[in-house]
Design an enzyme around this catalytic site. Structure first.
Site, short mmCIF file in Angstrom:
data_model
loop_
_atom_site.label_atom_id
_atom_site.label_comp_id
_atom_site.label_asym_id
_atom_site.label_seq_id
_atom_site.Cartn_x
_atom_site.Cartn_y
_atom_site.Cartn_z
N ASP A 1 12.02 58.44 -58.91
CA ASP A 1 11.65 59.84 -58.78
C ASP A 1 12.20 60.71 -59.89
O ASP A 1 11.54 61.67 -60.32
CB ASP A 1 12.02 60.39 -57.39
CG ASP A 1 13.47 60.15 -57.00
OD1 ASP A 1 14.27 59.69 -57.86
OD2 ASP A 1 13.81 60.40 -55.83
N ARG B 1 6.93 62.76 -48.50
CA ARG B 1 5.74 63.61 -48.52
C ARG B 1 4.59 62.87 -49.17
O ARG B 1 4.80 62.03 -50.06
CB ARG B 1 6.01 64.89 -49.31
CG ARG B 1 7.18 65.70 -48.81
CD ARG B 1 7.54 66.79 -49.79
NE ARG B 1 7.79 66.27 -51.12
CZ ARG B 1 7.79 67.01 -52.22
NH1 ARG B 1 7.57 68.30 -52.16
NH2 ARG B 1 8.03 66.47 -53.39
#
Length: 502
Positions: free
Chosen positions: A241, A20
């Site tokens: 992440d 994304r």
């Protein structure tokens, strides 16, 4: 007197199944995220190997960044992704082949080879890392003698590779570098002697940088393609992440544990120093770098990957096709802790390739081997997976607290798994602690917060970042319930001496 002006940045948040690009706006009282571009991701099989289509990822990243730039000002760009995987560049700065996926089988048996040269205790004393067969160190040992590695000038982990294509600057951000098992967790530098002993060409390891450093301005051709000025910086966020997600944990004091819940579940504590004891090594805990010199003392637990693979298998069969929300609703009323299995069994790691190898069949086999009741329906398999995850979280949180000498009063669940109400409630029940669930977009929020700090947007430290998350994002509280004997469920999965399921 007004404070710093808000900034608008782009957060590239890459997962192993989808990616994304988010537009983030950050100010003293503002923390907003808008998804502007989403694209599928996943391994691509070719000539017996499993690879990432990294040029396709780059194309999609550029498309998302163009959308952010078209819809408002752009003050910075940050990229986070999963860990351990890398690309190799030649002396002209060109990519030497597609990067392998960490789920490729080329590292099978390599860990055992490495431990014949460097003992487990010595490896842990330097890197502090959990032994996982796909760690970068084992990928590189598997690649010894290949044309690509012998020709390589630089190794770039995936967020740094994408940043290189935007800026032309080579480097490695420390939170991600710490996942390679080639990083000295105390010195916070590459463990070059370790690389030399294993025959890894240590010169390919790039210069290290910290989260918040400016990687560089955009290359002219990239700026032109995006329709922005060359002065827009790419900023090294906490590019692993999970490190980025931990930045956005809305904790108020030190007595918290976290679960970054998604494809993987990373269960642990935030510490000031690594825990490098023999007990921590035997318990297979990892010490990964966090923002501002913190340490993420955690254990990797196979996460919702297992359930998503089951959904994929059921979706391939018209007779068993079912939606996730329907499964979860039915699983809520299913018997609690009736069947539990070891969700960290290595046989659950690779993707399924056929009916016999599909994830539901593997869950059934694990239950049979453990002498547990056989889950025969999708609902029963789903409840088995969620109960087993909650049980794994209970074990690892209690072990982490004992090893680190820390008390835990609350568990923060962040990431996509925080939206799974049943799993969060089961986690509270099993751990006998309150669970605060959310934010779901923790990795992207951590990404934009680090950028905002670098750009002077009123979040000067980790405490202020977390305070802003608390003030702008709701979390859901799950209080522990009585009624299920989790001690009995845990006793049905006996442990080895190191605290791992047999």
């Amino acid at each position: 007197m007004s404070g710093p002006a808000p900034v608008r940045v782009a957060a590239v948040d890459l997962g192993a199944t989808s990616g994304r690009v988010m537009a983030g706006r950050v100010g003293e009282r503002i923390l907003q995220l808008d998804e502007v571009h989403r694209f599928p991701n996943g391994g691509v099989r070719a000539r017996g190997g499993l690879f990432w289509d990294v040029l396709g990822i780059h194309r999609e990243v550029l498309a998302g960044l163009r959308t952010v730039a078209r819809t408002g000002p752009l003050h910075g760009i940050g990229i986070d992704s999963w860990a351990v995987d890398y690309g190799l560049l030649d002396r002209d700065g060109l990519l030497l082949g597609n990067p392998y996926s960490h789920r490729d089988a080329r590292t099978d048996g390599v860990m055992e080879q490495v431990l014949q040269t460097v003992s487990g205790p010595e490896l842990y004393a330097t890197t502090g890392l959990q032994q996982l067969p796909f760690n970068t160190i084992y990928q590189l040992v598997a690649a010894r003698g290949t044309a690509a590695l012998e020709s390589a000038e630089s190794l770039l982990l995936l967020p740094d590779l994408l940043g290189y294509w935007l800026t032309g600057t080579v480097g490695a951000e420390r939170t991600n570098a710490s996942t390679t098992q080639l990083y000295d967790v105390r010195a916070r530098e590459w463990a070059l002697d370790l690389a030399k002993r294993l025959g890894i060409p240590w010169a390919v390891l790039p210069p290290l940088r910290d989260a918040g450093d400016r990687v560089g301005p955009l290359l002219p051709e990239v700026a032109h393609h995006l329709g922005v000025g060359e002065e827009v910086p790419v900023i090294a966020v906490a590019s692993h992440d999970t490190a980025s997600a931990v930045v956005a944990v809305p904790a108020q004091d030190e007595a918290f544990a976290y679960i970054s819940s998604g494809t993987w579940s990373l269960v642990g504590l935030e510490l000031d120093e690594p825990v490098l004891s023999e007990a921590a090594r035997l318990a297979d805990f990892t010490n990964e770098g966090g923002i501002d010199g913190t340490v993420r003392f955690l254990r990797n637990v196979t996460g919702l990957w297992v359930l998503s693979e089951c959904l994929r298998a059921w979706g391939d069969d018209r007779a068993t096709r079912v939606e996730l929300h329907t499964l979860l609703a039915a699983a809520t009323d299913a018997p609690a802790a009736r069947t539990v299995v070891d969700v960290n069994d290595p046989r659950l790691l690779p993707p399924g390739t056929g009916a016999h190898d599909a994830m539901p069949a593997r869950i059934v086999r694990l239950a049979e081997e453990a002498g547990e009741p056989i889950p025969r329906t999708p609902v029963a398999v789903t409840r088995c997976i969620l109960d087993s995850l909650a049980l794994a979280y209970r074990r690892q949180l209690r072990t982490a607290a004992e090893l680190a000498g820390r008390r835990v009063e609350v568990v923060h669940v962040v990431g996509g798994g925080s939206q799974n109400e049943l799993l969060c409630q089961l986690t509270a029940d099993a751990c006998e602690l309150p669970v605060l669930a959310g934010p779901a977009e923790a990795a992207a929020l951590g990404n934009v917060l680090v950028q905002a700090r670098t750009l002077g947007a009123g979040v000067p430290d980790l405490a202020s970042m977390r305070d802003l998350v608390r003030r702008t994002h709701d979390v859901r509280q799950h209080l522990p319930r009585a009624g299920v004997d989790w001690d009995a469920a845990e006793s049905r999965l006996p442990l080895k001496d190191g605290g791992l399921p047999v």
